[in-house]
Design a protein around this motif. Sequence first.
Motif, PDB file in Angstrom:
ATOM      1  N   UNK A  24     -33.888  65.638  32.492  1.00 39.24           N
ATOM      2  CA  UNK A  24     -34.097  66.979  31.982  1.00 39.24           C
ATOM      3  C   UNK A  24     -34.630  66.935  30.571  1.00 39.24           C
ATOM      4  N   UNK A  25     -35.012  68.100  30.055  1.00 39.82           N
ATOM      5  CA  UNK A  25     -35.547  68.158  28.719  1.00 39.82           C
ATOM      6  C   UNK A  25     -37.058  68.191  28.721  1.00 39.82           C
ATOM      7  N   UNK A  26     -37.636  68.056  27.535  1.00 35.98           N
ATOM      8  CA  UNK A  26     -39.073  68.242  27.360  1.00 35.98           C
ATOM      9  C   UNK A  26     -39.904  67.201  28.104  1.00 35.98           C
ATOM     10  N   UNK A  27     -39.627  65.928  27.887  1.00 36.73           N
ATOM     11  CA  UNK A  27     -40.504  64.882  28.423  1.00 36.73           C
ATOM     12  C   UNK A  27     -40.572  64.906  29.949  1.00 36.73           C
ATOM     13  N   UNK A  28     -39.452  64.908  30.677  1.00 38.26           N
ATOM     14  CA  UNK A  28     -39.562  64.971  32.140  1.00 38.26           C
ATOM     15  C   UNK A  28     -40.259  66.234  32.638  1.00 38.26           C
ATOM     16  N   UNK A  29     -40.056  67.347  31.914  1.00 38.68           N
ATOM     17  CA  UNK A  29     -40.704  68.577  32.343  1.00 38.68           C
ATOM     18  C   UNK A  29     -42.215  68.486  32.171  1.00 38.68           C
ATOM     19  N   UNK A  30     -42.674  67.930  31.045  1.00 44.71           N
ATOM     20  CA  UNK A  30     -44.110  67.765  30.845  1.00 44.71           C
ATOM     21  C   UNK A  30     -44.697  66.810  31.873  1.00 44.71           C
ATOM     22  N   UNK A  31     -43.953  65.771  32.208  1.00 50.69           N
ATOM     23  CA  UNK A  31     -44.415  64.849  33.244  1.00 50.69           C
ATOM     24  C   UNK A  31     -44.609  65.585  34.568  1.00 50.69           C
ATOM     25  N   UNK A  32     -43.639  66.412  34.930  1.00 51.01           N
ATOM     26  CA  UNK A  32     -43.738  67.153  36.191  1.00 51.01           C
ATOM     27  C   UNK A  32     -44.948  68.087  36.186  1.00 51.01           C
ATOM     28  N   UNK A  33     -45.173  68.773  35.072  1.00 47.36           N
ATOM     29  CA  UNK A  33     -46.283  69.731  35.004  1.00 47.36           C
ATOM     30  C   UNK A  33     -47.637  69.026  35.015  1.00 47.36           C
ATOM     31  N   UNK A  34     -47.758  67.942  34.262  1.00 47.91           N
ATOM     32  CA  UNK A  34     -49.028  67.224  34.240  1.00 47.91           C
ATOM     33  C   UNK A  34     -49.303  66.540  35.576  1.00 47.91           C
ATOM     34  N   UNK A  35     -48.255  66.036  36.212  1.00 47.76           N
ATOM     35  CA  UNK A  35     -48.427  65.420  37.525  1.00 47.76           C
ATOM     36  C   UNK A  35     -48.934  66.442  38.532  1.00 47.76           C
ATOM     37  N   UNK A  36     -48.454  67.669  38.401  1.00 49.27           N
ATOM     38  CA  UNK A  36     -48.854  68.725  39.334  1.00 49.27           C
ATOM     39  C   UNK A  36     -50.255  69.256  39.051  1.00 49.27           C
ATOM     40  N   UNK A  37     -50.579  69.452  37.782  1.00 46.92           N
ATOM     41  CA  UNK A  37     -51.811  70.160  37.433  1.00 46.92           C
ATOM     42  C   UNK A  37     -52.890  69.273  36.823  1.00 46.92           C
ATOM     43  N   UNK A  38     -52.520  68.068  36.357  1.00 50.34           N
ATOM     44  CA  UNK A  38     -53.465  67.290  35.588  1.00 50.34           C
ATOM     45  C   UNK A  38     -53.574  67.852  34.175  1.00 50.34           C
ATOM     46  N   UNK A  39     -54.214  67.085  33.306  1.00 50.96           N
ATOM     47  CA  UNK A  39     -54.398  67.564  31.946  1.00 50.96           C
ATOM     48  C   UNK A  39     -54.220  66.462  30.921  1.00 50.96           C
ATOM     49  N   UNK A  40     -54.015  66.855  29.677  1.00 46.98           N
ATOM     50  CA  UNK A  40     -53.964  65.928  28.560  1.00 46.98           C
ATOM     51  C   UNK A  40     -52.654  66.083  27.793  1.00 46.98           C
ATOM     52  N   UNK A  41     -52.128  64.945  27.328  1.00 46.91           N
ATOM     53  CA  UNK A  41     -50.904  64.947  26.544  1.00 46.91           C
ATOM     54  C   UNK A  41     -51.164  64.150  25.265  1.00 46.91           C
ATOM     55  N   UNK A  42     -51.077  64.841  24.131  1.00 48.29           N
ATOM     56  CA  UNK A  42     -51.235  64.222  22.826  1.00 48.29           C
ATOM     57  C   UNK A  42     -49.845  64.070  22.224  1.00 48.29           C
ATOM     58  N   UNK A  43     -49.476  62.867  21.812  1.00 57.22           N
ATOM     59  CA  UNK A  43     -48.118  62.646  21.313  1.00 57.22           C
ATOM     60  C   UNK A  43     -48.123  61.527  20.278  1.00 57.22           C
ATOM     61  N   UNK A  44     -47.029  61.434  19.527  1.00 56.92           N
ATOM     62  CA  UNK A  44     -46.897  60.410  18.507  1.00 56.92           C
ATOM     63  C   UNK A  44     -46.534  59.081  19.155  1.00 56.92           C
ATOM     64  N   UNK A  45     -47.357  58.067  18.926  1.00 58.63           N
ATOM     65  CA  UNK A  45     -47.084  56.751  19.486  1.00 58.63           C
ATOM     66  C   UNK A  45     -45.828  56.170  18.856  1.00 58.63           C
ATOM     67  N   UNK A  46     -44.951  55.550  19.648  1.00 59.15           N
ATOM     68  CA  UNK A  46     -43.742  54.942  19.090  1.00 59.15           C
ATOM     69  C   UNK A  46     -44.098  53.830  18.105  1.00 59.15           C
ATOM     70  N   UNK A  47     -43.256  53.592  17.095  1.00 63.04           N
ATOM     71  CA  UNK A  47     -43.523  52.490  16.160  1.00 63.04           C
ATOM     72  C   UNK A  47     -43.650  51.158  16.888  1.00 63.04           C
ATOM     73  N   UNK A  48     -44.642  50.401  16.498  1.00 57.40           N
ATOM     74  CA  UNK A  48     -44.813  49.083  17.098  1.00 57.40           C
ATOM     75  C   UNK A  48     -45.494  49.082  18.450  1.00 57.40           C
ATOM     76  N   UNK A  49     -45.905  50.243  18.948  1.00 56.13           N
ATOM     77  CA  UNK A  49     -46.572  50.272  20.245  1.00 56.13           C
ATOM     78  C   UNK A  49     -47.979  49.702  20.110  1.00 56.13           C
ATOM     79  N   UNK A  50     -48.473  49.075  21.167  1.00 51.11           N
ATOM     80  CA  UNK A  50     -49.825  48.500  21.092  1.00 51.11           C
ATOM     81  C   UNK A  50     -50.880  49.586  20.970  1.00 51.11           C
ATOM     82  N   UNK A  51     -51.961  49.269  20.307  1.00 49.85           N
ATOM     83  CA  UNK A  51     -53.069  50.210  20.167  1.00 49.85           C
ATOM     84  C   UNK A  51     -53.777  50.321  21.513  1.00 49.85           C
TER      85      UNK A  51
END
Length: 474
Positions: A24-51
Amino acid sequence: MKLLTLSNSCPRWDAGGLLPRSPGGLVPMLIALLTQHGGHWVFTAPPGSPSTGSVPLDGDVWLHPVELDETSRQQHYDTVSIGLLLGMLHYLHDTSRQPVVDSDMVEAWGGYEEVNRTYARRLGELAGNAADELVLINDPHLMLVPEYYAEQGERANRLAYFLGTPWCEPDYFSILPGWMRTRILASLLRCDVVGFHADRWVDAFLACCRRYLPGATIDGNTIRYRGGTTRMVAVPFPLDVDTVEQVREEPATTRWQGRLAELAAGRRILTRADRLDLWKNMTRGFLAYEAMLARRPELAGECWFASVATVPSRAAARHDTYRQETEAVVRRINERFGTPDREAVSLIYPGTGGDSRNCVIAALGMSDAALVNSTYDGLNLFAKEAALVLPDSATILLSENAGVHEQLGEFAVAIDPFDIDQTSAAMEAALDGRSTRTGDATARRALLREESAQRWLDAVFSRDDTGHFGTRAA
């Protein structure tokens, strides 16, 4: 319909698709909506994540991590978003000393502006500016994105900003300097919709606009300002019931049930689950339990308080201090009322192995009561999980200052999160089976099963049964 969403919160992903972190919460809900409709998600990359740049996934879903250097991360995230804004929205500042708006804060605000400007530029590059395009901005980290996006020209799409936290009353909002609070409010009113989890946060936002934006005209939940129209909505996040039910059946949940049963040793169980955020009010919850045991020491042999805790991904000094204070209270309670082989209170850290939610769901299924005593909370997902998973006879003790109280209050015992004696008495009554509740377990579960990510999105953007959305702001 095309969906673009911007958030500080980020998903996990692999070559196959998006991976939710919880049910529950924001992230799973956005996943469900994008999976259903497609689209773009802009978010802050976690520290140390690969470019990685932009990441295409199956189903016409694109991820766009925004990479921040450490200076930007400290200024934007630590100093302004967490230290200043979240502290204000949750009433956490000691106003005899905080906040300090000096040259260092002004410099950090410049970093906050730059990150928001970066997000707005990326949004402008991705947006098709069509009437059926929905743009959803989340998190207090991105309050200036609407302003910078509006500077790019006229738009035909629909823009919503949703804040998962509380919103504070005007007197407390005044701890921000005038130029900052006016800037934040004016930016958010560039949106067609501003949303919260509860009506009380909507009312507080309207009151701030009424106080600090003299040119604003407010009619019910509609604000007109500088030629634009913004509609306010209160739409709580849904609980992904199917995912919770799946978690209940997973082997990790069975393993946790066995471990927790050993710790409980046949005693009645009071459960809470929180991230170690200051507004979750864990210490007062333990003090209330200690007061109950001081009145009735025999309950230490009959009852057990299981507190499942996770640590913020980027803990500040205040978090570390709060954790130390909380653990000290737990040690004291166990020294007073525990035995070498039986803790009166257990502070459980499931760790980062991925099964923390299994621990929570396992504990709820075994519990006689669940505690939510947040000082101020935008929603509180754990309360929804408790409403779904707790046995029929169990009691939800729910803070009046949790946003979810508007939705689930009729199924819970209301507690004052600042009143230790009142909370203690409510705990005792719940563990004795003497709590007075209204509403039954079947009704509360039916309420949760009616929710979905799509219904939430439709409510935010006022989409009707024909698929048409509400009038866009001028």
